[in-house]
Design a protein around this motif. Structure first.
Motif, PDB file in Angstrom:
ATOM      1  N   TYR A  90       0.861  -9.758  11.679  1.00  0.00           N
ATOM      2  CA  TYR A  90      -0.264  -9.094  11.042  1.00  0.00           C
ATOM      3  C   TYR A  90       0.168  -8.103   9.961  1.00  0.00           C
ATOM      4  O   TYR A  90      -0.546  -7.924   8.959  1.00  0.00           O
ATOM      5  N   ALA A  91       1.315  -7.464  10.143  1.00  0.00           N
ATOM      6  CA  ALA A  91       1.795  -6.530   9.119  1.00  0.00           C
ATOM      7  C   ALA A  91       2.076  -7.268   7.810  1.00  0.00           C
ATOM      8  O   ALA A  91       1.714  -6.795   6.724  1.00  0.00           O
ATOM      9  N   ALA A 121      -9.256  -8.284   5.883  1.00  0.00           N
ATOM     10  CA  ALA A 121     -10.088  -7.826   6.997  1.00  0.00           C
ATOM     11  C   ALA A 121      -9.690  -8.513   8.298  1.00  0.00           C
ATOM     12  O   ALA A 121      -9.657  -7.886   9.362  1.00  0.00           O
ATOM     13  N   ASP A 122      -9.376  -9.802   8.239  1.00  0.00           N
ATOM     14  CA  ASP A 122      -8.931 -10.525   9.429  1.00  0.00           C
ATOM     15  C   ASP A 122      -7.682  -9.867  10.025  1.00  0.00           C
ATOM     16  O   ASP A 122      -7.577  -9.651  11.235  1.00  0.00           O
ATOM     17  N   ALA A 123      -6.715  -9.579   9.152  1.00  0.00           N
ATOM     18  CA  ALA A 123      -5.454  -9.003   9.613  1.00  0.00           C
ATOM     19  C   ALA A 123      -5.655  -7.591  10.161  1.00  0.00           C
ATOM     20  O   ALA A 123      -5.073  -7.215  11.199  1.00  0.00           O
ATOM     21  N   LEU A 124      -6.466  -6.794   9.491  1.00  0.00           N
ATOM     22  CA  LEU A 124      -6.739  -5.429   9.970  1.00  0.00           C
ATOM     23  C   LEU A 124      -7.461  -5.465  11.314  1.00  0.00           C
ATOM     24  O   LEU A 124      -7.166  -4.671  12.216  1.00  0.00           O
ATOM     25  N   ARG A 125      -8.393  -6.381  11.442  1.00  0.00           N
ATOM     26  CA  ARG A 125      -9.110  -6.520  12.708  1.00  0.00           C
ATOM     27  C   ARG A 125      -8.155  -6.902  13.831  1.00  0.00           C
ATOM     28  O   ARG A 125      -8.247  -6.383  14.951  1.00  0.00           O
ATOM     29  N   ASP A 129      -7.976  -2.380  13.826  1.00  0.00           N
ATOM     30  CA  ASP A 129      -8.720  -1.495  12.927  1.00  0.00           C
ATOM     31  C   ASP A 129     -10.028  -2.170  12.524  1.00  0.00           C
ATOM     32  O   ASP A 129     -10.228  -2.565  11.370  1.00  0.00           O
ATOM     33  N   LEU A 130     -10.932  -2.282  13.479  1.00  0.00           N
ATOM     34  CA  LEU A 130     -12.188  -2.986  13.269  1.00  0.00           C
ATOM     35  C   LEU A 130     -13.058  -2.275  12.231  1.00  0.00           C
ATOM     36  O   LEU A 130     -13.704  -2.923  11.404  1.00  0.00           O
ATOM     37  N   MET A 135     -15.677  -1.956   6.870  1.00  0.00           N
ATOM     38  CA  MET A 135     -15.987  -1.238   5.632  1.00  0.00           C
ATOM     39  C   MET A 135     -15.571  -2.034   4.399  1.00  0.00           C
ATOM     40  O   MET A 135     -16.297  -2.082   3.404  1.00  0.00           O
ATOM     41  N   LEU A 136     -14.392  -2.656   4.465  1.00  0.00           N
ATOM     42  CA  LEU A 136     -13.934  -3.474   3.338  1.00  0.00           C
ATOM     43  C   LEU A 136     -14.889  -4.634   3.077  1.00  0.00           C
ATOM     44  O   LEU A 136     -15.219  -4.947   1.927  1.00  0.00           O
ATOM     45  N   LEU A 137     -15.342  -5.274   4.129  1.00  0.00           N
ATOM     46  CA  LEU A 137     -16.261  -6.404   3.982  1.00  0.00           C
ATOM     47  C   LEU A 137     -17.618  -5.954   3.457  1.00  0.00           C
ATOM     48  O   LEU A 137     -18.235  -6.639   2.634  1.00  0.00           O
ATOM     49  N   GLU A 138     -18.096  -4.798   3.919  1.00  0.00           N
ATOM     50  CA  GLU A 138     -19.379  -4.280   3.434  1.00  0.00           C
ATOM     51  C   GLU A 138     -19.295  -3.978   1.934  1.00  0.00           C
ATOM     52  O   GLU A 138     -20.218  -4.305   1.169  1.00  0.00           O
TER      53      GLU A 138
END
Length: 283
Positions: A90-91, A121-125, A129-130, A135-138
């Motif tokens: 993920y990093a 967003a997938d990787a952060l989730r 970091d949901l 926020m990025l997706l919004e």
């Protein structure tokens, strides 16, 4: 359209060799050759052939860099991030997606930024970091809605809506999730993005379970399974979250036999009928 068939066509073209006018300048044929490797990599990734996907996307990246086409590098960087995400790194997925996002913003590509944001967003989730992913997706959704709807922007918009729907469902906000999934499904139906209705169908199955409609959930899961079998498309990690929750919950509520019957009915149902059974519902 089956991914395996598409890959075979592209590989046959690749066997012909690179354009005769070379790859040192961003000519139309040179850009097409680099893009061909990228699309082949995306298809390989969709089938879970990650080693081949990495090789193709790295070749695409090298070709774009060789011709000095910085804008073109965003695609292979993004897709290398997708593979890293699927492999659990993920990093690395975050790092590559951020690089792709910077480049798309540099060149004002709303479509490219939308897709890179989805990958990031997938990787952060996955890292837990949901809220940052949401926020990025919004923010991306606001930008995508400001654009007229060429197919590329619709593609990014449908992806963004589905991912936000999954996050909203996880946060327990099923009404917002329902609206997001429904819009994504409607775009997929209107513009023929068959691949992109799979995630929303499985997300809507999860919403149906939460709303006490396990039979509808099982039918939707059956329809999505039939489409995945037909096209050779694997579940992504985000889609698997919604899929597995819906399957386990619906089976528990219905019982194994009733679940199997409803799932089989959905498997034999057309996509149009399945979408109509969800988008026409009230919240």
């Amino acid at each position: 359209f089956h991914l395996g068939e598409g890959r075979r066509w592209l590989e046959e073209v690749q066997e012909l060799g690179e354009p005769e006018d070379g790859m040192d300048e961003p000519t139309p044929s040179a850009r097409s050759w680099a893009f061909l490797h990228l699309i082949s990599g995306i298809m390989a990734s969709g089938q879970g052939d990650y080693d081949r996907a990495v090789a193709l996307c790295e070749e695409s990246l090298a070709l774009y860099e060789r011709m000095g086409h910085r804008k073109g590098t965003s695609g292979p960087l993004r897709e290398l991030g997708v593979v890293a995400y699927h492999r659990g790194d993920y990093a690395r997925a975050v790092r590559l997606s951020e690089q792709a996002l910077v480049i798309t913003r540099e060149f004002g590509s709303t479509f490219g930024a939308g897709l890179a944001t989805c990958t990031l967003a997938d990787a952060l989730r996955a890292q837990g970091d949901l809220e940052k992913a949401r926020m990025l997706l919004e923010e991306s959704l606001i930008l995508l809605r400001r654009k007229p709807y060429p197919l590329r922007v619709v593609n990014a918009l449908a992806n963004t809506l589905a991912r936000l729907g999954s996050i909203e469902t996880e946060l327990g906000r099923d009404e917002r999730a329902f609206d997001l999934y429904r819009e994504s499904l409607q775009l997929g139906r209107k513009f023929g993005f068959i691949h992109h209705v799979l995630g929303p169908l499985e997300g809507m199955a999860r919403v149906a379970v939460v709303r006490g409609r396990p039979e509808l959930a099982a039918r939707l899961l059956g329809t999505s399974a039939a489409l995945r079998d037909e096209m050779g498309v694997l579940l992504t990690l985000v889609e698997r979250t919604d899929h597995d929750y819906a399957v386990n919950s619906a089976r528990t509520q219905l019982g194994v036999e009733a679940f199997g019957e409803a799932w089989a009915l959905g498997y034999a149902t057309s996509l149009e009928e399945a979408i109509a059974s969800t988008v026409g519902e009230e919240r």
